[in-house]
Scaffold this motif. Structure first.
Motif, mmCIF file in Angstrom:
data_model
loop_
_atom_site.group_PDB
_atom_site.id
_atom_site.type_symbol
_atom_site.label_atom_id
_atom_site.label_comp_id
_atom_site.label_asym_id
_atom_site.label_seq_id
_atom_site.Cartn_x
_atom_site.Cartn_y
_atom_site.Cartn_z
ATOM 1 N N ALA A 186 12.227 6.835 -4.106
ATOM 2 C CA ALA A 186 12.085 6.062 -5.578
ATOM 3 C C ALA A 186 10.992 4.911 -5.341
ATOM 4 N N VAL A 187 10.173 5.011 -6.286
ATOM 5 C CA VAL A 187 9.381 3.974 -6.605
ATOM 6 C C VAL A 187 10.053 2.641 -7.267
ATOM 7 N N HIS A 188 9.850 1.598 -6.952
ATOM 8 C CA HIS A 188 10.290 0.279 -7.709
ATOM 9 C C HIS A 188 9.030 -0.594 -8.153
ATOM 10 N N LEU A 189 9.151 -0.692 -9.364
ATOM 11 C CA LEU A 189 8.205 -1.279 -10.407
ATOM 12 C C LEU A 189 8.528 -2.398 -11.172
ATOM 13 N N HIS A 237 3.566 11.357 -4.220
ATOM 14 C CA HIS A 237 2.583 10.389 -3.463
ATOM 15 C C HIS A 237 2.370 9.302 -4.296
ATOM 16 N N LEU A 238 1.847 8.319 -3.521
ATOM 17 C CA LEU A 238 1.390 6.821 -3.831
ATOM 18 C C LEU A 238 -0.182 6.920 -3.789
ATOM 19 N N LEU A 269 3.683 -2.526 -8.607
ATOM 20 C CA LEU A 269 4.769 -2.141 -7.277
ATOM 21 C C LEU A 269 5.286 -3.140 -6.767
ATOM 22 N N ARG A 270 6.570 -2.970 -6.709
ATOM 23 C CA ARG A 270 7.538 -3.930 -5.786
ATOM 24 C C ARG A 270 7.449 -3.333 -4.556
ATOM 25 N N HIS A 271 8.096 -1.899 -4.245
ATOM 26 C CA HIS A 271 7.796 -1.216 -3.069
ATOM 27 C C HIS A 271 8.076 0.209 -3.406
ATOM 28 N N TRP A 272 7.655 1.177 -2.579
ATOM 29 C CA TRP A 272 7.755 2.389 -2.610
ATOM 30 C C TRP A 272 8.325 2.906 -1.495
ATOM 31 N N GLY A 307 0.132 -7.122 1.453
ATOM 32 C CA GLY A 307 1.076 -7.497 1.063
ATOM 33 C C GLY A 307 2.100 -6.381 0.032
ATOM 34 N N THR A 308 1.462 -5.241 -0.011
ATOM 35 C CA THR A 308 2.068 -4.160 -0.625
ATOM 36 C C THR A 308 3.165 -3.606 0.263
ATOM 37 N N ALA A 309 4.332 -3.324 -0.108
ATOM 38 C CA ALA A 309 5.855 -3.150 0.494
ATOM 39 C C ALA A 309 5.931 -1.559 0.655
ATOM 40 N N VAL A 310 6.419 -0.967 1.493
ATOM 41 C CA VAL A 310 6.922 0.481 1.731
ATOM 42 C C VAL A 310 8.276 0.336 2.465
#
Length: 283
Positions: free
Chosen positions: A18-21, A175-176, A237-240, A274-277
């Motif tokens: 899941a992608v978190h937004l 994908h992202l 985006l919070r995280h993918w 700072g983009t989180a995975v």
């Protein structure tokens, strides 16, 4: 480009979760995703909702009423919802039409067909369906660039069908695509540390994947070289999520990363902007 023996490589059978937004108005967003994309609501409380096909959650939304639109910084360009067939993508296109949902573009990437649109906060979305891998060009379509999407041929796969209000089962995260500040720095992190394999480097954008997929991740400098992290209270985006086959696979990636954060079932790591995975084991 195939990884060298010295380069770490992620398992070919990884999947994306899941992608978190972050959204500014949860009720508005949930209503839009239900109406325009046919999502089913798995859960919905005051500030958090999970959406998917009724079986698998592909999207988690978190409300921040103070959130402002994204600007000139790193973060989400788009996330891609991967439909199980051309027919399901065609049904999604019809759903957009009957709900008068605007789109921003549509392309044939030769490996997959795609429709692009924003959600109510401007979060970029790609609706995609892969072609059979045996039909993919050897360069994965990167050398020639995309062609226009043939809507007539796509819609012809469901000719005579009535529109459907909800999507069918089988939707996945495909994908992202991210905004970053530097392509080489992005490759140094996503390829050399995390273990994605480079598929293409176009100078202003790069594409990486596992198992020879056309891309699980793209990143570009189209918002400017040297852009910094997203400020607090920004939609996006919070995280993918990357799902690996086993907990040992998750631990192997964790061992390559200098700084991690706790995350249920695994860990979370941030790229240089700072983009989180999150890395978790497949359930």
């Amino acid at each position: 480009m195939t990884a060298t023996p010295q380069t770490p490589t992620l398992p070919a059978t990884l999947t994306l979760g899941a992608v978190h937004l972050t959204v500014s108005d949860l009720d508005r967003s949930v209503a839009w995703y239900q109406r325009s994309l046919g999502f089913r609501v798995h859960s919905h409380d005051g500030t958090h909702a999970t959406l998917g096909d009724g079986t698998t959650v592909t999207l988690e939304l978190f409300e921040d009423p103070a959130a402002r639109p994204a600007g000139r910084h790193a973060g989400l360009y788009h996330y891609a919802l991967l439909y199980p067939s051309r027919e399901e993508l065609a049904r999604a296109a019809v759903r957009l039409s009957v709900t008068d949902t605007p789109i921003e573009g549509a392309s044939d990437h030769r490996t997959h067909e795609a429709i692009y649109l924003p959600d109510p906060d401007g979060n970029g979305i790609e609706l995609a369906a892969d072609r059979e891998k045996t039909a993919w060009p050897t360069d994965l379509g990167y050398s020639r660039g995309p062609a226009p999407l043939d809507f007539q041929a796509l819609l012809g796969t469901i000719d005579g069908e009535a529109p459907t209000a909800q999507l069918g089962e089988g939707l996945k995260m495909g994908h992202l695509h991210l905004h970053v500040g530097d392509i080489d720095q992005g490759l140094a992190f996503y390829r050399d540390v995390l273990g994605f394999e480079e598929q293409a480097n176009l100078g202003t954008a790069a594409f990486v994947s596992a198992g020879g997929y056309h891309h699980h991740l793209g990143f570009n400098v189209w918002r400017g070289r040297g852009v910094g992290p997203a400020p607090e209270h920004t939609v996006g985006l919070r995280h993918w999520t990357v799902q690996l086959p086993t907990a040992d696979d998750v631990d192997a990636v964790r061992a390559r990363v200098e700084t991690t954060e706790d995350h249920p079932g695994g860990f979370l790591v941030r790229d240089p902007w700072g983009t989180a995975v999150a890395f978790v084991a497949q359930s």
